[in-house]
Scaffold this motif. Structure first.
Motif: not given
Length: 241
Positions: A209-229
């Motif tokens: 869904g619309y909200a889930e798409l944004l939520r998952d993208a945001d979570a993946a972005l934070y994971h990218a930052k937490d693991t080295g940027r």
């Protein structure tokens, strides 16, 4: 009303002629109908009636079409202001979310990107340099995507890309280009600022869904930052190959 103005507004010389003729014909038809309804006959010959009405209607028609054209231009300017980020010239968050909501199934992925350590750039060099770096980032992203992809400023130092491709290899190649390090040269300040991006990627293949798409993208972005940027992570937290 907006659609009516968009339809009636003249867009070129030929359109001016056609719509002027259409307006005058409509006025003639209305005038003839009223006279027949009131008197049961014409007070002069049909040709004389049309000529007289057209001569009177012509300047008023030009005036009306000029107002409509001006209104159409104003509507276009207001729409541009409402949907465009004034600093970078990219679609703004409102326009991005509109397209994501209306056209989501025509895109293969949603990519959320964030400039790494952007606060340091503002703290060290000032917000004017930071703004220049945002413009440079917008140019980098726009030059890295393919035809039909949409690049938008999501807010602050965050950007987003709606990617058309559904091919996994092509999508990973796109995210690699987006996250390639680049520099921002500030001529007035004599600075060259190195810049990198982190990205969170959600494939639209899943029935999210619309909200889930944004939520998952945001979570993946934070994971990218937490693991080295300076890297892309595909939701739910799987690094790109």
């Amino acid at each position: 009303m907006e659609r009516l103005v968009d339809y009636l507004a003249p867009r070129g010389p030929l359109d001016w002629v056609l719509k002027t003729a259409l307006f005058i014909a409509a006025i003639n038809g209305l005038n003839l109908t009223v006279e027949f309804a009131m008197n049961g006959a014409l007070s002069m010959s049909l040709l004389a009636h049309v000529q007289t009405t057209s001569m009177v209607a012509f300047p008023f028609t030009l005036f009306a079409l000029s107002i409509i054209r001006h209104q159409h231009r104003l509507q276009g300017q207001l729409k541009h202001l409402a949907t465009t980020d004034m600093l970078t010239g990219l679609p703004n968050r409102r326009e991005l979310l509109r397209r994501l909501g209306e056209e989501r199934r025509s895109f293969g992925a949603f990519i959320l990107l964030d400039i790494d350590h952007f606060k340091r750039i503002n703290d060290r060099h000032g917000h004017a340099v930071g703004d220049t770096c945002l413009v440079r980032c917008a140019a980098h992203l726009s030059g890295s995507v393919g035809p039909g992809d949409v690049v938008a400023r999501y807010g602050g130092e965050e950007f987003a890309v709606l990617a058309r491709t559904r091919d996994p290899a092509a999508l990973e190649a796109l995210t690699t280009r987006l996250c390639e390090p680049f520099t921002c040269t500030v001529a007035v300040e004599g600075l060259t600022v190195p810049m990198t991006l982190s990205a969170g990627v959600v494939r639209a293949d899943a029935d999210l869904g619309y909200a889930e798409l944004l939520r998952d993208a945001d979570a993946a972005l934070y994971h990218a930052k937490d693991t080295g940027r300076n890297r892309a992570v595909f939701a739910p937290g799987r690094p790109a190959a």
